[in-house]
Enzyme design. Structure first.
Site, PDB file in Angstrom:
ATOM      1  CD  GLU A   1       2.934   7.481   6.633  1.00  0.00           C
ATOM      2  OE1 GLU A   1       2.537   6.509   7.141  1.00  0.00           O
ATOM      3  OE2 GLU A   1       2.604   7.993   5.680  1.00  0.00           O
ATOM      4  CG  HIS A   2       4.474   7.560  12.370  1.00  0.00           C
ATOM      5  ND1 HIS A   2       5.013   6.560  12.838  1.00  0.00           N
ATOM      6  CD2 HIS A   2       5.656   7.941  11.269  1.00  0.00           C
ATOM      7  CE1 HIS A   2       6.142   6.173  12.358  1.00  0.00           C
ATOM      8  NE2 HIS A   2       6.533   6.844  11.293  1.00  0.00           N
TER       9      HIS A   2
ATOM     10  CG  ASP B   1      -1.554   3.183  12.002  1.00  0.00           C
ATOM     11  OD1 ASP B   1      -0.712   3.897  12.594  1.00  0.00           O
ATOM     12  OD2 ASP B   1      -1.491   2.202  11.475  1.00  0.00           O
TER      13      ASP B   1
ATOM     14  CG  ASP C   1       0.843  -0.867   7.266  1.00  0.00           C
ATOM     15  OD1 ASP C   1       0.649   0.266   6.825  1.00  0.00           O
ATOM     16  OD2 ASP C   1       2.000  -0.970   7.881  1.00  0.00           O
TER      17      ASP C   1
ATOM     18  NE  ARG D   1       0.697   1.491   4.302  1.00  0.00           N
ATOM     19  CZ  ARG D   1       2.009   1.752   4.449  1.00  0.00           C
ATOM     20  NH1 ARG D   1       2.720   2.079   3.340  1.00  0.00           N
ATOM     21  NH2 ARG D   1       2.747   1.681   5.619  1.00  0.00           N
TER      22      ARG D   1
ATOM     23  CE  LYS E   1       6.653  -1.431  10.249  1.00  0.00           C
ATOM     24  NZ  LYS E   1       5.362  -0.705   9.986  1.00  0.00           N
TER      25      LYS E   1
ATOM     26  CB  SER F   1       2.632  -1.957   3.821  1.00  0.00           C
ATOM     27  OG  SER F   1       2.056  -2.885   4.951  1.00  0.00           O
ATOM     28  CB  SER F   2       7.547  -5.375   1.876  1.00  0.00           C
ATOM     29  OG  SER F   2       8.437  -5.029   2.821  1.00  0.00           O
TER      30      SER F   2
END
Length: 460
Positions: free
Chosen positions: A50-51, A53, A191, A44, A235, A146-147
């Site tokens: 961003e940051h 959720d 994600d 996605r 991360k 978002s792999s």
């Protein structure tokens, strides 16, 4: 809104058949049999939000065509057998009842195990089939697309179908969001939700607690260009991501002490605090300005405000890999979260209203978002900042980092008629001066439209 149906089972699209045939051939080569089905989960790109959720706020991503695909056959003996089409990733085998997920080194297969373990715990079944799988991915790793979550979702789909269990896409997204924490990532669920519930041609507004999704129709003249800075940051392997989660938690708890009747120990998210107080986002921003100081807080200062010992702080607020952190930027983090949450609301309203200058308005919100991620959340990277500026200099009306940050990708919005000139300008301005990056430019820079969500495909 009503929950979506189970992930669909579809025939393989014509334009995907060559790739699926290669995965199938690899499966036959490894296992000596044909796969029973394919599972697919897309990556996605987050357009804005961003940051936030994991702070309880809505986000607005869209799925991309890049994805994880698994060719799968159930294993009645309860074995999990994993082979990656990329030889740099080692194969892995384990009994489904003996899964151990290590957090210290985030091997690729641990994300597969997260999905399996999450479904296993949800159904609490004593008799569990495993599966054999060949895994193929086109989502670049550590790029902010978002792999890892796509791998978790694809794995969860595979173990679900191998055991002939059913779940709605929303239920599955909730499980996948929780089970990624087995590997130590305290994300909020965006994600997994977009990977599993995406609708082709539309973005999604995703709300949490409980999970709810709304389709968002983007302006018809809008195109999005994703650029990979090629600066990588995993991360799960560093404490920076979880440090931000903890800083937001501490900001909420410290702010809670400034209001009578609010028990800070019951507050975990900045969104929970707003709900408890009944404030608007603007009022929350004013509260941050009046009650928090811009300078970082020491651990000792936080302990004094909350009236706890350092040991108690570990129990009430910190995560396992942030116990060593001695300084917390509460003002900056809370300011970013509340202002970014407000930008998501504005972005959705513009998409709903479709004014004549919608593209420019959305672009300005994306520009503001990047500045806040860079300056207030400290999660950008010099290469990301350069790529944003090069994109804007070549026609993008808005550009921002997307994903966790500290490397990875940017997403830019532009009039669809000007995509070619933007792509050419960014290639010349960002990739060509760096030969190591230019060698990968065809994979690193691409225009995209909103893709569809996770699905099963019939092994033909």
């Amino acid at each position: 809104m009503a929950q979506d149906k189970n992930p669909p089972t579809l025939p393989i699209p014509e334009d995907k058949k060559e790739r699926f045939e290669k995965i199938k051939a690899k499966f036959i080569e490894i296992y000596g049999e044909e796969p029973k089905f394919f599972s697919r989960a897309p990556g996605r790109v987050n357009l804005i939000g961003e940051h936030i959720d994991y702070c309880g706020y809505s986000v607005l991503p869209m799925a991309v065509e890049l994805d994880i695909v698994m060719a799968v056959s159930p294993d009645t003996l309860g074995q999990i057998s994993l082979v990656n089409t990329d030889p740099q990733y080692q194969s892995y085998n384990v009994d489904v009842n003996q899964i151990v997920i290590t957090k210290d080194v985030p091997y690729w297969y641990n994300y597969v195990l997260c999905g399996i373990q999450g479904i296993k715990e949800h159904f609490q079944s004593d008799t569990l089939r495993g599966f054999k799988a060949v895994v193929d991915g086109t989502v670049p790793r550590s790029a902010g697309l978002s792999s890892s979550s796509a791998l978790v979702c694809c794995s969860a789909l595979s173990i679900l179908k191998a055991n002939e269990w059913t779940m709605s896409k929303e239920q599955l997204a909730e499980v996948c969001a929780k089970c990624e924490r087995f590997i130590g990532t305290e994300g909020g669920g965006m994600d997994q939700a977009i990977s599993l519930t995406a609708v082709a041609g539309k973005a999604k507004l995703i709300e949490f607690n409980p999970l709810r999704t709304q389709d968002v129709l983007l302006p018809p003249n809008a195109a999005f260009v994703v650029g990979n800075s090629l600066a990588e940051m995993n991360k799960a392997a560093t404490p920076q991501f979880n440090t931000r989660v903890v800083e937001c938690r501490l900001a909420a708890q410290v702010l809670a002490t400034a209001r009578e009747g609010v028990k800070w120990r019951e507050i975990r998210r900045l969104g929970e605090l707003q709900e408890k107080l009944g404030y608007t986002l603007d009022e929350m921003l004013n509260l941050v300005t009046s009650k928090l100081h811009p300078e970082p807080y020491t651990k000792q200062e936080v302990c004094e405000i909350l009236e706890v010992t350092p040991e108690e702080l570990v129990e009430t607020s910190l995560s396992a890999n942030t116990t060593h952190v001695e300084s917390f930027s509460l003002y900056n983090r809370a300011t970013h979260v509340y202002s970014e949450a407000k930008r998501v609301v504005q972005f959705k309203a513009i998409c709903d209203q479709q004014p004549g200058n919608a593209l420019e308005q959305l672009g300005e919100l994306m520009n503001q978002s990047h500045a806040s991620c860079r300056d207030m959340y400290d999660c950008s990277h010099p290469d990301l900042d350069t790529l944003v500026e090069v994109s804007k200099a070549n026609g993008a009306v808005g550009s921002r980092m997307t994903g966790a940050g500290w490397g990875g990708c940017t997403v830019s919005i532009i009039n669809a008629e000007k995509v070619s000139s933007l792509l050419a300008g960014v290639k010349a301005g960002y990739y060509q001066p760096n030969p190591d990056k230019f060698s990968k430019v065809d994979e690193a820079l691409f225009a995209t439209t909103p893709g569809g969500g996770a699905a099963f495909y019939i092994a033909q």
